[in-house]
Design a protein around this motif. Structure first.
Motif, PDB file in Angstrom:
ATOM      1  N   MET A  24       0.694  -1.096  -0.194  1.00  0.00           N
ATOM      2  CA  MET A  24       0.102  -0.088   0.004  1.00  0.00           C
ATOM      3  C   MET A  24       0.913   1.219   0.073  1.00  0.00           C
ATOM      4  SD  MET A  24      -3.135   0.929   2.930  1.00  0.00           S
ATOM      5  CE  MET A  24      -3.988  -0.402   2.182  1.00  0.00           C
ATOM      6  N   ASP A  25       0.413   2.240  -1.037  1.00  0.00           N
ATOM      7  CA  ASP A  25       1.225   3.507  -0.941  1.00  0.00           C
ATOM      8  C   ASP A  25       1.109   4.354   0.255  1.00  0.00           C
ATOM      9  OD1 ASP A  25       1.704   5.875  -3.801  1.00  0.00           O
ATOM     10  OD2 ASP A  25       2.760   5.592  -2.008  1.00  0.00           O
ATOM     11  N   ALA A  26       2.361   4.601   1.159  1.00  0.00           N
ATOM     12  CA  ALA A  26       2.020   5.201   2.306  1.00  0.00           C
ATOM     13  C   ALA A  26       1.815   6.556   2.342  1.00  0.00           C
ATOM     14  CB  ALA A  26       3.389   4.983   3.143  1.00  0.00           C
ATOM     15  N   GLU A  27       2.009   7.230   1.036  1.00  0.00           N
ATOM     16  CA  GLU A  27       1.817   8.519   0.752  1.00  0.00           C
ATOM     17  C   GLU A  27       0.178   8.905   0.644  1.00  0.00           C
ATOM     18  OE1 GLU A  27       5.481   8.282   0.754  1.00  0.00           O
ATOM     19  OE2 GLU A  27       4.867   7.632  -1.255  1.00  0.00           O
ATOM     20  N   LYS A  28      -0.379   7.701   0.227  1.00  0.00           N
ATOM     21  CA  LYS A  28      -1.930   7.960  -0.068  1.00  0.00           C
ATOM     22  C   LYS A  28      -2.771   7.592   1.125  1.00  0.00           C
ATOM     23  CE  LYS A  28      -1.492   7.973  -5.086  1.00  0.00           C
ATOM     24  NZ  LYS A  28      -0.644   6.437  -5.522  1.00  0.00           N
ATOM     25  N   ASN A  29      -2.406   7.358   2.104  1.00  0.00           N
ATOM     26  CA  ASN A  29      -3.037   7.076   3.306  1.00  0.00           C
ATOM     27  C   ASN A  29      -3.653   8.285   4.236  1.00  0.00           C
ATOM     28  OD1 ASN A  29      -2.724   4.103   2.783  1.00  0.00           O
ATOM     29  ND2 ASN A  29      -0.976   3.997   4.209  1.00  0.00           N
ATOM     30  N   LYS A  30      -4.767   8.209   4.302  1.00  0.00           N
ATOM     31  CA  LYS A  30      -5.328   9.226   5.369  1.00  0.00           C
ATOM     32  C   LYS A  30      -6.014   8.538   6.350  1.00  0.00           C
ATOM     33  CE  LYS A  30      -8.356  13.148   5.340  1.00  0.00           C
ATOM     34  NZ  LYS A  30      -9.296  13.923   4.583  1.00  0.00           N
ATOM     35  N   TYR A  31      -5.866   9.075   7.595  1.00  0.00           N
ATOM     36  CA  TYR A  31      -6.161   8.534   9.004  1.00  0.00           C
ATOM     37  C   TYR A  31      -7.387   9.567   9.773  1.00  0.00           C
ATOM     38  CZ  TYR A  31      -2.027   5.746   8.319  1.00  0.00           C
ATOM     39  OH  TYR A  31      -0.960   4.846   7.859  1.00  0.00           O
ATOM     40  N   SER A  32      -8.447   8.935   9.781  1.00  0.00           N
ATOM     41  CA  SER A  32      -9.672   9.605  10.472  1.00  0.00           C
ATOM     42  C   SER A  32      -9.431   9.099  11.899  1.00  0.00           C
ATOM     43  CB  SER A  32     -10.727   9.298   9.606  1.00  0.00           C
ATOM     44  OG  SER A  32     -11.003   9.444   8.413  1.00  0.00           O
ATOM     45  N   ILE A  33      -9.393  10.045  12.727  1.00  0.00           N
ATOM     46  CA  ILE A  33      -9.445   9.792  14.147  1.00  0.00           C
ATOM     47  C   ILE A  33     -10.732  10.249  14.708  1.00  0.00           C
ATOM     48  CG2 ILE A  33      -7.943  10.193  16.408  1.00  0.00           C
ATOM     49  CD1 ILE A  33      -5.547  11.281  14.529  1.00  0.00           C
ATOM     50  N   TYR A  91       1.769   7.790  20.819  1.00  0.00           N
ATOM     51  CA  TYR A  91       1.565   6.440  20.276  1.00  0.00           C
ATOM     52  C   TYR A  91       1.042   6.128  18.734  1.00  0.00           C
ATOM     53  CZ  TYR A  91       3.029   5.162  24.986  1.00  0.00           C
ATOM     54  OH  TYR A  91       3.808   5.173  26.059  1.00  0.00           O
ATOM     55  N   LEU A  92       0.352   7.157  18.331  1.00  0.00           N
ATOM     56  CA  LEU A  92      -0.153   6.989  17.115  1.00  0.00           C
ATOM     57  C   LEU A  92       0.775   6.612  15.999  1.00  0.00           C
ATOM     58  CD1 LEU A  92      -2.730  10.209  17.127  1.00  0.00           C
ATOM     59  CD2 LEU A  92      -3.100   7.706  16.632  1.00  0.00           C
ATOM     60  N   PRO A  93       1.937   7.195  15.970  1.00  0.00           N
ATOM     61  CA  PRO A  93       3.082   6.777  14.934  1.00  0.00           C
ATOM     62  C   PRO A  93       3.422   5.363  14.921  1.00  0.00           C
ATOM     63  CG  PRO A  93       3.650   9.028  15.806  1.00  0.00           C
ATOM     64  CD  PRO A  93       2.505   8.499  16.671  1.00  0.00           C
ATOM     65  N   SER A  94       3.415   4.804  15.945  1.00  0.00           N
ATOM     66  CA  SER A  94       3.614   3.271  16.083  1.00  0.00           C
ATOM     67  C   SER A  94       2.579   2.605  15.854  1.00  0.00           C
ATOM     68  CB  SER A  94       4.288   3.225  17.723  1.00  0.00           C
ATOM     69  OG  SER A  94       2.969   3.058  18.642  1.00  0.00           O
ATOM     70  N   PHE A  95       1.404   2.982  15.846  1.00  0.00           N
ATOM     71  CA  PHE A  95       0.223   2.322  15.299  1.00  0.00           C
ATOM     72  C   PHE A  95       0.339   2.357  13.878  1.00  0.00           C
ATOM     73  CE2 PHE A  95      -3.152   0.995  18.508  1.00  0.00           C
ATOM     74  CZ  PHE A  95      -2.683   1.933  19.620  1.00  0.00           C
ATOM     75  N   ILE A  96       0.465   3.386  13.193  1.00  0.00           N
ATOM     76  CA  ILE A  96       0.822   3.623  11.785  1.00  0.00           C
ATOM     77  C   ILE A  96       1.676   2.652  11.252  1.00  0.00           C
ATOM     78  CG2 ILE A  96       1.042   5.208   9.936  1.00  0.00           C
ATOM     79  CD1 ILE A  96      -0.390   7.271  11.537  1.00  0.00           C
ATOM     80  N   LYS A  97       3.052   2.865  12.071  1.00  0.00           N
ATOM     81  CA  LYS A  97       4.239   2.093  11.443  1.00  0.00           C
ATOM     82  C   LYS A  97       4.012   0.569  11.380  1.00  0.00           C
ATOM     83  CE  LYS A  97       9.135   1.811  12.552  1.00  0.00           C
ATOM     84  NZ  LYS A  97       9.756   0.876  13.739  1.00  0.00           N
ATOM     85  N   LYS A  98       3.334   0.006  12.520  1.00  0.00           N
ATOM     86  CA  LYS A  98       2.887  -1.222  12.687  1.00  0.00           C
ATOM     87  C   LYS A  98       2.069  -1.851  11.634  1.00  0.00           C
ATOM     88  CE  LYS A  98       3.514  -5.024  15.391  1.00  0.00           C
ATOM     89  NZ  LYS A  98       4.729  -5.534  15.804  1.00  0.00           N
ATOM     90  N   LEU A 101       1.684  -0.272   8.550  1.00  0.00           N
ATOM     91  CA  LEU A 101       2.608  -0.166   7.286  1.00  0.00           C
ATOM     92  C   LEU A 101       3.450  -1.420   7.151  1.00  0.00           C
ATOM     93  CD1 LEU A 101       3.234   3.241   7.092  1.00  0.00           C
ATOM     94  CD2 LEU A 101       1.574   2.229   5.569  1.00  0.00           C
ATOM     95  N   GLU A 102       3.919  -1.972   8.296  1.00  0.00           N
ATOM     96  CA  GLU A 102       4.915  -2.866   8.225  1.00  0.00           C
ATOM     97  C   GLU A 102       4.554  -4.177   7.974  1.00  0.00           C
ATOM     98  OE1 GLU A 102       8.507  -1.381  11.682  1.00  0.00           O
ATOM     99  OE2 GLU A 102       6.896  -2.966  12.045  1.00  0.00           O
ATOM    100  N   THR A 103       3.212  -4.421   8.851  1.00  0.00           N
ATOM    101  CA  THR A 103       2.621  -5.840   8.594  1.00  0.00           C
ATOM    102  C   THR A 103       1.408  -6.056   7.592  1.00  0.00           C
ATOM    103  OG1 THR A 103       1.268  -5.273  10.567  1.00  0.00           O
ATOM    104  CG2 THR A 103       3.325  -6.313  10.960  1.00  0.00           C
ATOM    105  N   GLY A 104       0.861  -4.867   7.391  1.00  0.00           N
ATOM    106  CA  GLY A 104      -0.238  -5.021   6.567  1.00  0.00           C
ATOM    107  C   GLY A 104      -1.588  -5.396   7.512  1.00  0.00           C
ATOM    108  N   ALA A 105      -1.636  -5.347   8.441  1.00  0.00           N
ATOM    109  CA  ALA A 105      -2.653  -5.601   9.387  1.00  0.00           C
ATOM    110  C   ALA A 105      -3.802  -4.979   9.371  1.00  0.00           C
ATOM    111  CB  ALA A 105      -2.090  -5.489  10.890  1.00  0.00           C
ATOM    112  N   HIS A 110      -6.238  -9.883  10.297  1.00  0.00           N
ATOM    113  CA  HIS A 110      -4.969  -9.816  10.892  1.00  0.00           C
ATOM    114  C   HIS A 110      -4.893  -8.895  11.986  1.00  0.00           C
ATOM    115  CE1 HIS A 110      -0.538  -9.508   9.545  1.00  0.00           C
ATOM    116  NE2 HIS A 110      -0.740  -9.493  11.043  1.00  0.00           N
ATOM    117  N   ILE A 111      -4.630  -8.988  13.093  1.00  0.00           N
ATOM    118  CA  ILE A 111      -4.435  -8.101  14.208  1.00  0.00           C
ATOM    119  C   ILE A 111      -3.304  -8.189  14.683  1.00  0.00           C
ATOM    120  CG2 ILE A 111      -5.497  -7.576  16.290  1.00  0.00           C
ATOM    121  CD1 ILE A 111      -7.919  -9.308  15.869  1.00  0.00           C
ATOM    122  N   GLU A 112      -2.694  -6.759  14.889  1.00  0.00           N
ATOM    123  CA  GLU A 112      -1.396  -6.704  15.636  1.00  0.00           C
ATOM    124  C   GLU A 112      -1.529  -6.023  16.702  1.00  0.00           C
ATOM    125  OE1 GLU A 112       1.578  -7.772  14.807  1.00  0.00           O
ATOM    126  OE2 GLU A 112       1.210  -8.970  12.942  1.00  0.00           O
TER     127      GLU A 112
END
Lengths: 89, 239
Positions: free
Chosen positions: B1-10, B106-113, B115-119, B202-204
């Motif tokens: 998944m292209d990381a630049e195109k992701n948008k996060y609704s909080i 912690y939001l960056p670590s959620f996003i990173k996880k 992107l890394e795992t595709g969860a 898939h849950i991480e």
């Protein structure tokens, strides 16, 4: 399969194994009920042990409270500068 | 998944969080500098002026970054998420509490996880190394641990923290799971993650710290325990 069914079937398998073991054992009939009690008690103890160990190893983070206070002060400062009156806690 | 195109609704449900909502918005913007996101505040008609503060924040940060989607009165968490989802334009949805027990750092670590795992779901856990809780006394920790052991034994959920509500979902996954959940309160959070687990998503997990600032006013009484046990039995039978 619903979890309760999974648990029940596991229970059935364990019971079958248990009965099989009892039939093959050399302990006299009159004492088998003791074995049942011991088994249930040791299960209960295992559960309590899991709770106790988990409690002892419960991760705490006292430093986080301090960091949070710092973050709150920083946020309040910023917002005050921008003219937002968010009042006090 | 292209990381630049992701948008996060909080999605942040609020009720009387006049002070905390401003702090949390500041912290989210601080920690998500290079991320495309929006904050959806679902306020349940707070009498303390929460919505006025949000409007001021909208002037400061932009109405496209902070969406205020209120409701008339206190209607519950599950419906707040559903309401927020309707207005979410991102492909990912984060749910978190407004009272700063969930820290935006912690939001960056959620996003990173993710992107890394595709969860499909990344859930925060307080119970592993690197995570933790502050502000709980021994009794509270005991009930939490006991409840967790019981839930693990009866439900085999596949996650270490069942009642946590700091989570990142793929939007489509959240929509799918939430439509099949009927519980209320924290049992609802448990139901969400257990149903997702049963559906094979898939849950991480990522460790998070939880600072309980309402300690003392949120009691864990007998009725809560009964509600929890009823919830466990319900989940055991229906999932």
């Amino acid at each position: 399969m619903k979890n309760v069914l999974k648990l029940l079937s596991l229970l059935v398998v364990i019971s079958a194994l248990w009965i099989g073991l009892l039939q093959a054992s050399i302990i006299p009939q009159s004492h088998t009920w003791l074995l049942h009690i011991y088994f249930i008690v040791s299960l209960g103890c295992y559960g309590l042990l899991m709770v106790g160990v988990g409690l002892m190893r419960f991760p705490t983070c006292p430093q986080e409270a301090l960091l949070l206070q710092q973050d709150i002060a920083e946020a309040k400062d910023f917002l005050k500068q921008k003219g937002d009156d968010v009042g006090s806690d | 998944m292209d990381a630049e195109k992701n948008k996060y609704s909080i999605i942040v449900p609020t009720y009387n969080e006049r002070l905390n909502i401003a702090l949390i918005v500041y912290l989210i913007f601080k920690h998500l500098r290079d991320v495309d996101f929006e904050i959806i505040v679902v306020d349940d008609g707070s009498p303390d002026g929460t919505q006025e503060i949000v409007k001021q924040l909208q002037k400061l940060y932009g109405e496209d970054r902070i969406l205020l989607r209120p409701r008339a009165k206190k209607l519950g968490l599950g419906t707040a998420y559903i309401h927020g989802l309707k207005h979410a334009s991102g492909n990912f949805v984060v749910i978190m509490d407004a009272d700063l027990s969930h820290h935006p750092k912690y939001l960056p670590s959620f996003i990173k996880k993710q992107l890394e795992t595709g969860a499909s779901i990344v859930t925060g856990t307080r119970y592993v190394t690197g995570g933790g809780v502050h502000g709980w006394n021994l009794m509270r920790k005991l009930t939490s641990r006991g409840a967790n052991v019981l839930a693990q034994t009866l439900l085999w959920p596949g996650v270490s923290d069942l009642t946590g509500s700091f989570r990142l979902y793929k939007k489509s996954v959240l929509e799918d799971v939430i439509s099949s959940c009927v519980s209320k309160g924290y049992v609802f959070q448990m139901e969400m993650i257990v149903r997702a687990s049963r559906k094979g998503y898939h849950i991480e997990e990522v460790p998070i710290t939880f600072v309980d600032r309402v300690f003392g006013s949120s009691k864990l009484g007998g009725s809560e325990i009964v509600e929890y046990l009823k919830g466990l039995i319900y989940l055991m039978v229906t999932t």
